[in-house]
Write a protein that holds these residues in place. Structure first.
Motif, PDB file in Angstrom:
ATOM      1  N   LEU A 178      20.983  39.304  25.991  1.00 17.63           N
ATOM      2  CA  LEU A 178      22.105  38.690  25.275  1.00 17.63           C
ATOM      3  C   LEU A 178      22.209  37.214  25.625  1.00 17.63           C
ATOM      4  N   ALA A 179      22.402  36.379  24.609  1.00 19.97           N
ATOM      5  CA  ALA A 179      22.482  34.930  24.824  1.00 19.97           C
ATOM      6  C   ALA A 179      23.721  34.548  25.627  1.00 19.97           C
ATOM      7  N   TRP A 180      24.790  35.326  25.471  1.00 26.09           N
ATOM      8  CA  TRP A 180      26.049  34.988  26.140  1.00 26.09           C
ATOM      9  C   TRP A 180      26.232  35.723  27.476  1.00 26.09           C
ATOM     10  N   ALA A 181      25.191  36.435  27.934  1.00 30.42           N
ATOM     11  CA  ALA A 181      25.304  37.197  29.183  1.00 30.42           C
ATOM     12  C   ALA A 181      25.514  36.281  30.388  1.00 30.42           C
ATOM     13  N   PHE A 182      24.890  35.091  30.377  1.00 31.32           N
ATOM     14  CA  PHE A 182      25.050  34.169  31.513  1.00 31.32           C
ATOM     15  C   PHE A 182      26.499  33.716  31.643  1.00 31.32           C
ATOM     16  N   ALA A 183      27.175  33.497  30.498  1.00 26.28           N
ATOM     17  CA  ALA A 183      28.590  33.115  30.525  1.00 26.28           C
ATOM     18  C   ALA A 183      29.447  34.244  31.105  1.00 26.28           C
ATOM     19  N   VAL A 184      29.079  35.495  30.772  1.00 26.45           N
ATOM     20  CA  VAL A 184      29.804  36.649  31.323  1.00 26.45           C
ATOM     21  C   VAL A 184      29.595  36.727  32.834  1.00 26.45           C
ATOM     22  N   LEU A 241      28.928  34.204  34.877  1.00 27.17           N
ATOM     23  CA  LEU A 241      29.735  33.135  35.483  1.00 27.17           C
ATOM     24  C   LEU A 241      31.208  33.515  35.519  1.00 27.17           C
ATOM     25  N   GLY A 242      31.674  34.170  34.448  1.00 25.89           N
ATOM     26  CA  GLY A 242      33.063  34.627  34.421  1.00 25.89           C
ATOM     27  C   GLY A 242      33.349  35.615  35.537  1.00 25.89           C
ATOM     28  N   GLY A 243      32.385  36.509  35.777  1.00 22.08           N
ATOM     29  CA  GLY A 243      32.542  37.472  36.866  1.00 22.08           C
ATOM     30  C   GLY A 243      32.612  36.800  38.226  1.00 22.08           C
ATOM     31  N   LEU A 244      31.780  35.783  38.427  1.00 24.38           N
ATOM     32  CA  LEU A 244      31.798  35.041  39.694  1.00 24.38           C
ATOM     33  C   LEU A 244      33.107  34.273  39.851  1.00 24.38           C
ATOM     34  N   PHE A 245      33.626  33.767  38.744  1.00 27.97           N
ATOM     35  CA  PHE A 245      34.901  33.037  38.766  1.00 27.97           C
ATOM     36  C   PHE A 245      36.044  33.979  39.157  1.00 27.97           C
ATOM     37  N   VAL A 246      36.067  35.175  38.555  1.00 25.91           N
ATOM     38  CA  VAL A 246      37.099  36.163  38.906  1.00 25.91           C
ATOM     39  C   VAL A 246      36.933  36.609  40.361  1.00 25.91           C
ATOM     40  N   PHE A 247      35.675  36.725  40.814  1.00 25.35           N
ATOM     41  CA  PHE A 247      35.432  37.117  42.203  1.00 25.35           C
ATOM     42  C   PHE A 247      35.989  36.078  43.173  1.00 25.35           C
ATOM     43  N   ALA A 248      35.926  34.794  42.785  1.00 23.02           N
ATOM     44  CA  ALA A 248      36.509  33.738  43.616  1.00 23.02           C
ATOM     45  C   ALA A 248      38.016  33.931  43.743  1.00 23.02           C
ATOM     46  N   PHE A 249      38.673  34.320  42.642  1.00 16.62           N
ATOM     47  CA  PHE A 249      40.101  34.631  42.690  1.00 16.62           C
ATOM     48  C   PHE A 249      40.363  35.839  43.591  1.00 16.62           C
ATOM     49  N   PHE A 250      39.471  36.828  43.515  1.00 18.55           N
ATOM     50  CA  PHE A 250      39.593  38.014  44.371  1.00 18.55           C
ATOM     51  C   PHE A 250      39.527  37.628  45.843  1.00 18.55           C
ATOM     52  N   VAL A 251      38.575  36.778  46.199  1.00 20.39           N
ATOM     53  CA  VAL A 251      38.434  36.321  47.593  1.00 20.39           C
ATOM     54  C   VAL A 251      39.692  35.597  48.044  1.00 20.39           C
ATOM     55  N   ARG A 252      40.218  34.726  47.183  1.00 19.52           N
ATOM     56  CA  ARG A 252      41.444  33.991  47.516  1.00 19.52           C
ATOM     57  C   ARG A 252      42.603  34.953  47.747  1.00 19.52           C
ATOM     58  N   HIS A 253      42.711  35.969  46.890  1.00 21.43           N
ATOM     59  CA  HIS A 253      43.782  36.961  47.045  1.00 21.43           C
ATOM     60  C   HIS A 253      43.623  37.746  48.347  1.00 21.43           C
ATOM     61  N   GLU A 254      42.391  38.136  48.656  1.00 19.58           N
ATOM     62  CA  GLU A 254      42.158  38.942  49.851  1.00 19.58           C
ATOM     63  C   GLU A 254      42.499  38.176  51.134  1.00 19.58           C
ATOM     64  N   LEU A 255      42.270  36.858  51.122  1.00 18.77           N
ATOM     65  CA  LEU A 255      42.597  36.035  52.294  1.00 18.77           C
ATOM     66  C   LEU A 255      44.100  35.969  52.537  1.00 18.77           C
ATOM     67  N   GLN A 256      44.886  36.157  51.473  1.00 18.55           N
ATOM     68  CA  GLN A 256      46.350  36.076  51.584  1.00 18.55           C
ATOM     69  C   GLN A 256      47.001  37.449  51.719  1.00 18.55           C
ATOM     70  N   GLU A 257      46.248  38.502  51.395  1.00 18.63           N
ATOM     71  CA  GLU A 257      46.797  39.859  51.400  1.00 18.63           C
ATOM     72  C   GLU A 257      46.933  40.392  52.827  1.00 18.63           C
ATOM     73  N   LYS A 258      48.059  41.051  53.082  1.00 24.40           N
ATOM     74  CA  LYS A 258      48.316  41.583  54.418  1.00 24.40           C
ATOM     75  C   LYS A 258      47.405  42.773  54.730  1.00 24.40           C
ATOM     76  N   ASP A 259      47.168  43.626  53.742  1.00 23.37           N
ATOM     77  CA  ASP A 259      46.341  44.810  53.941  1.00 23.37           C
ATOM     78  C   ASP A 259      45.293  44.885  52.826  1.00 23.37           C
ATOM     79  N   PRO A 260      44.249  44.025  52.867  1.00 23.10           N
ATOM     80  CA  PRO A 260      43.288  43.906  51.761  1.00 23.10           C
ATOM     81  C   PRO A 260      42.300  45.067  51.702  1.00 23.10           C
ATOM     82  N   ILE A 261      41.679  45.258  50.517  1.00 22.87           N
ATOM     83  CA  ILE A 261      40.628  46.276  50.432  1.00 22.87           C
ATOM     84  C   ILE A 261      39.347  45.779  51.084  1.00 22.87           C
ATOM     85  N   LEU A 262      39.209  44.460  51.186  1.00 24.57           N
ATOM     86  CA  LEU A 262      38.037  43.862  51.836  1.00 24.57           C
ATOM     87  C   LEU A 262      38.504  42.844  52.873  1.00 24.57           C
ATOM     88  N   PRO A 263      38.635  43.268  54.142  1.00 21.10           N
ATOM     89  CA  PRO A 263      39.054  42.338  55.196  1.00 21.10           C
ATOM     90  C   PRO A 263      37.964  41.297  55.454  1.00 21.10           C
TER      91      PRO A 263
END
Length: 455
Positions: free
Chosen positions: A220-226, A228-250
């Motif tokens: 798919l031509a647009w798979a690379f954009a997808v 990158l989108g996943g990596l971008f959301v993962f960055a938000f996940f990492v930021r959330h986990e650093l602030q979460e008191k009881d994270p799923i990924l310490p």
């Protein structure tokens, strides 16, 4: 706990380790018949395998967290029960959509098993016997991979593809009954106040986008954009986990525990470099060397049989000697074996393939169980579910990455070559890339030994 009870629990965990790889490998030969039954195109049939992997990746970390909150035995039991039910649904599926939904449920169940079975074994067995026990589990994974194409092909030929799911249902049902009878302790390793719902959603969304984008890069031509989108959301996940008191990924465990982090990185690189080998060998043996599917199937049994035979011994070795050293040796031997495949493909030699795949089998056996032992031994008991979930996640991510690498390389077009020479060249390039990846993997695998010495 008595030795007898430990061994009974190990047998149950070995059964669960067999079912999941068998499910994937056994279905490979039945996909054409499934396609004819439902009028499905080739891309739809690919999702019969892919949706299982994708859903497993998405649910692994949340299930590990849930196991800490509700108990490892409970999540394992529900996982075996869900695997039984979803496998039964696959038998009676009326259309392709229903089959994909049932396979998705199997993926959820597999995540529940991945997140608990290894941690239960690590809790049941003392450290001096843990490596050998984990080695037996790794051995059953390879038995499942080896038996899948052979038994799955026979069942599909004589009784139809539904018979594969009948066999899986019965195997899972036996696991359910054994769990109910012999597993009684919940193994609640730590007090968990929540399951980090927001983190689970972000993680799941990131994994779906990233893994879909990665697996479809060549199509798919647009798979690379997808991706990158996943990596971008993962960055938000990492930021959330650093602030979460009881994270799923310490994340502080990853940052502060070099042995744990590097062992997981080594595992991901190893699976990225080895998972696609079987697919490439299958094409090479049949399309280049002209072997029949039966002859190619027997040839491809060599590697998993060697792995299954040597994994318990490698695990036992890691109980006596530093597991990082053994795993690093295994990664090196695997790299040497894949380099041998480059030579075998270049020379178009059938007889060179046999010793080379045996070398790869030895290398992977020396890597897998000791590396698992290193991961489980690098964290306190309260983090065993996390360690198991992380290992399962990097394994599945590595497998998807390996398939994406093969797909991209096999799509390369060489205008000046004939179709057969083009196929041969792309297979050779794939093995070269896998050799380089394995060589790179030696670095993190060996680096953790320095950490261990520094302790």
């Amino acid at each position: 706990m008595t030795v007898t009870n430990r061994n009974k629990i190990l047998l149950i965990m070995m059964m669960s380790s067999f079912v999941t790889p068998f499910t994937s490998s056994a279905l490979t030969l039945s996909l054409p018949d499934i396609g004819r039954a439902y009028g499905a195109a080739a891309n739809e049939l690919g999702w019969v395998l892919e949706i299982f992997l994708l859903v497993s990746i998405v649910f692994l970390l949340p299930m590990g967290k849930l196991a800490d909150r509700l108990g490892k035995r409970r999540i394992f039991f529900w996982g075996t029960l869900l695997f039984t039910i979803s496998s039964c649904l696959c038998i009676f599926t009326p259309n392709m959509t229903f089959l994909l939904a049932a396979r998705g449920l199997q993926g959820v169940a597999a995540a529940m098993l991945y997140a608990t079975n290894m941690s239960i074994v690590a809790l049941v067995f003392p450290p001096e016997k843990r490596g050998q026990a984990l080695g037996w589990m790794v051995s059953m994974v390879y038995v499942g991979l080896a038996c899948g194409p052979v038994l799955g092909g026979l069942l599909n030929y004589y009784a139809g593809w539904q018979s594969i799911f009948i066999f899986i249902t019965l195997a899972c049902l036996a696991c359910v009954l054994a769990t109910q009878r012999y597993l009684h302790e919940e193994w609640l390793a730590q007090k968990v106040t929540g399951v980090d719902g927001k983190g689970s959603v972000l993680y799941g969304f990131a994994m779906v986008l990233a893994m879909f984008g990665l697996s479809e890069l060549a199509n798919l031509a647009w798979a690379f954009a997808v991706l990158l989108g996943g990596l971008f959301v993962f960055a938000f996940f990492v930021r959330h986990e650093l602030q979460e008191k009881d994270p799923i990924l310490p994340l502080y465990i990853l940052a502060g525990n070099r042995e744990f982090s590097l062992s997981n990185l080594a595992a991901m690189i190893n699976y990225s470099a080895t998972f696609g080998i079987s697919f490439l060998l299958s094409i090479y043996l049949q399309s280049v060397l002209g072997l029949s599917s039966r002859e190619a199937g027997f040839m491809m049994l060599i590697q998993p049989i060697v792995m299954a035979m040597l994994s318990p011994m490698a695990g036992k070795l890691s109980d006596k000697y530093p597991p990082g050293k053994i795993a690093s040796l295994g990664m090196s031997v695997t790299a040497l074996g894949i380099l041998g495949l480059v030579l075998a493909v270049h020379l178009e030699s059938l007889w060179l393939v046999v010793p080379v795949v045996m070398i790869i089998g030895v290398g992977f056996a020396l890597f897998a169980a000791p590396n698992n032992n290193a991961i489980m031994g690098s964290v306190p008991k309260k983090y065993y579910s996390l360690a198991t979930s992380m290992l399962g996640t990097v394994r599945l991510v590595g497998q998807v990455t390996s398939v994406a690498i093969v797909t991209m390389i096999m799509s390369l077009d060489w205008d000046f070559l004939t179709s057969s020479d083009e196929l041969l060249r792309n297979i050779e390039i794939s093995f070269i890339v896998f050799t380089i990846l394995c060589a790179i993997g030696i670095v993190p695998s060996a680096a953790r030994r320095e950490q261990k010495k520094a302790k």
